[in-house]
Each structure stands twice: as C-alpha cells, then as structure tokens.
Design a protein around this motif. Sequence first.
Motif, short mmCIF file in Angstrom:
data_model
loop_
_atom_site.label_atom_id
_atom_site.label_comp_id
_atom_site.label_asym_id
_atom_site.label_seq_id
_atom_site.Cartn_x
_atom_site.Cartn_y
_atom_site.Cartn_z
N GLN A 104 0.09 4.12 0.39
CA GLN A 104 -0.26 5.30 1.44
C GLN A 104 0.46 4.78 2.20
O GLN A 104 1.09 5.48 3.60
CB GLN A 104 -1.51 5.80 1.11
N CYS A 105 0.34 3.70 3.15
CA CYS A 105 0.84 3.09 4.13
C CYS A 105 2.25 2.87 4.11
O CYS A 105 2.60 2.50 5.52
CB CYS A 105 -0.36 1.99 4.65
N GLN A 125 -7.05 3.55 0.55
CA GLN A 125 -6.88 3.19 -0.41
C GLN A 125 -7.13 2.18 -1.72
O GLN A 125 -7.33 0.84 -1.26
CB GLN A 125 -4.81 2.58 -0.60
N CYS A 163 -7.52 -1.17 0.72
CA CYS A 163 -6.98 -1.08 2.04
C CYS A 163 -7.46 -1.16 3.29
O CYS A 163 -8.34 -0.15 3.28
CB CYS A 163 -5.60 -0.32 1.74
N ARG A 181 -6.56 0.46 6.23
CA ARG A 181 -6.38 0.48 6.86
C ARG A 181 -5.70 2.28 6.71
O ARG A 181 -6.30 3.66 7.74
CB ARG A 181 -4.57 0.36 7.50
N CYS A 182 -6.12 2.68 5.27
CA CYS A 182 -6.26 4.12 5.29
C CYS A 182 -6.95 3.95 3.78
O CYS A 182 -7.45 5.25 3.37
CB CYS A 182 -5.06 4.03 4.12
N CYS A 186 0.69 -1.06 -0.25
CA CYS A 186 0.07 -0.08 0.55
C CYS A 186 1.07 1.18 0.00
O CYS A 186 1.67 1.91 0.95
CB CYS A 186 -0.96 -0.13 1.56
ZN ZN Z 1 -3.19 1.52 2.97
#
Ligand code: ZN
Length: 217
Positions: free
Chosen positions: A12-13, A59, A54, A56-57, A10
């Motif tokens: 972003q992460c 995406q 994703c 987490r974020c 990812c």
């Molecule tokens: Zn992410």
Amino acid sequence: MKKDTFDVFCPQCNLVVEVKAIADATGEFHSEALNPEDQVDAMYDAEHYSICICHRCDQAFLIKESLRGVPAEFETVTDSVVLYPAESKISTEHFPSSIKSAYVQALRSYKMSLFDPCVLMCRKCLEGLCKILDVTGSNLNQRLEKLKTENHIDERLLKWGHQIRLVGNEAAHDIDTPVSKKDAQDILEFTEAILIYVFSLTKRYEALLERRQTLKS
Ligand SMILES: [Zn+2]
C-alpha cells in the motif's frame, strides 16, 4: 532469536516499513531428542508466526519465521517469509537467499513500473543461479550454454535464458530504448519459470523419489 519487529515491503505504501508484531504463535515444532527429557540439549526446528500492522496505512502482515536451535543454548532464524499479503504468486521457498533477494527486487521493480531495473534484476537472478550451481565461463552467454551442457536446463529454457540476458543487456547499455511493460512482464515470468525448474521442482522431485523409496523399503 525470534523477532518482534520486521522490515517488510508494504504494497500500500510502496515502501519498506518497520512493522511491530501485535500477536504471535508457535507452529510446528520438531526436536531431534529421542526422549522428552533430552529435549533441553537437543537441536530443534520450529515455526513461529507473527501478525503485524503497518503504522502508516494499517496494512496487516502474517510473517512466518523458521527457527533452529538448542533450548539451553541458542536459537537462530534460518528463514523469514511474508505469507500475507503474498508478494509473489509463485513459491520462493526453495530459492537460495541471494536468488530470492534478486527475484523479489525484480518483482517490486515491476510493480512500481520500473521496467529497466526489473529486467536487470532478472538478469542478476541468472548470474546468481550460475554462481550457485558453480557454472563458470568468461561471460553470461557462455555460462548459460554451460548450464545446458551440464544438464541443469534444457534447450527451451536455454533460449529463454538468452532472451533474459539480451533484454537485460539492452536495459544496462541502451539509454534510448526503455524496456516496455509487456517485455518486462515476459522477462519476469521466464525468469520465474527457470528458477522454479532449477530450484523448486528439482527439490520436489528429489523429495518425491525419497518418499517412494521409503515406502518400498
Ligand atoms: Zn503501509
């Protein structure tokens, strides 16, 4: 068997995360069966697309799997590519999997400002290239020279290859001189050029000749 979870990088992460498919669809399908009623026992190639998020974020990812199998017997995933967000600006479609893995690690290292690991992985791409082309020699210097004498690369690519080898060597052994961002970028792009020349363009040229031959016959 096509998957519903994938391990992807990812951006972003800045991490490899497990993502779950929230939507999927089958793309191109080609069966080797001569008649529709024989399809169940015939080998097929298919494309399968999955949209994942994703956790987490948020995406989004679009993943393409290449599938090969026989409907009544088995299905295997022969390739898996993240189409969006594109990790690389070049197509790695024709790179052998071991080369693709080393190249992607070089690319990710560069994006994370890890310039020494980046050039080390570029050097590994060249080591892998020699191995796949069955080019032998007691060290990478000799193997690169042999790539040229066996006509896999030309004089200019040989010079680029030697620079990748030398900067890679420095990154491995010289603790006092870290690789700069500019040098890592150049080494990465010269590595891309060699891989495109040896794998992608060679495959495309062969396909072009085959197409033209088919037209004439
Ligand atoms: Zn992410």
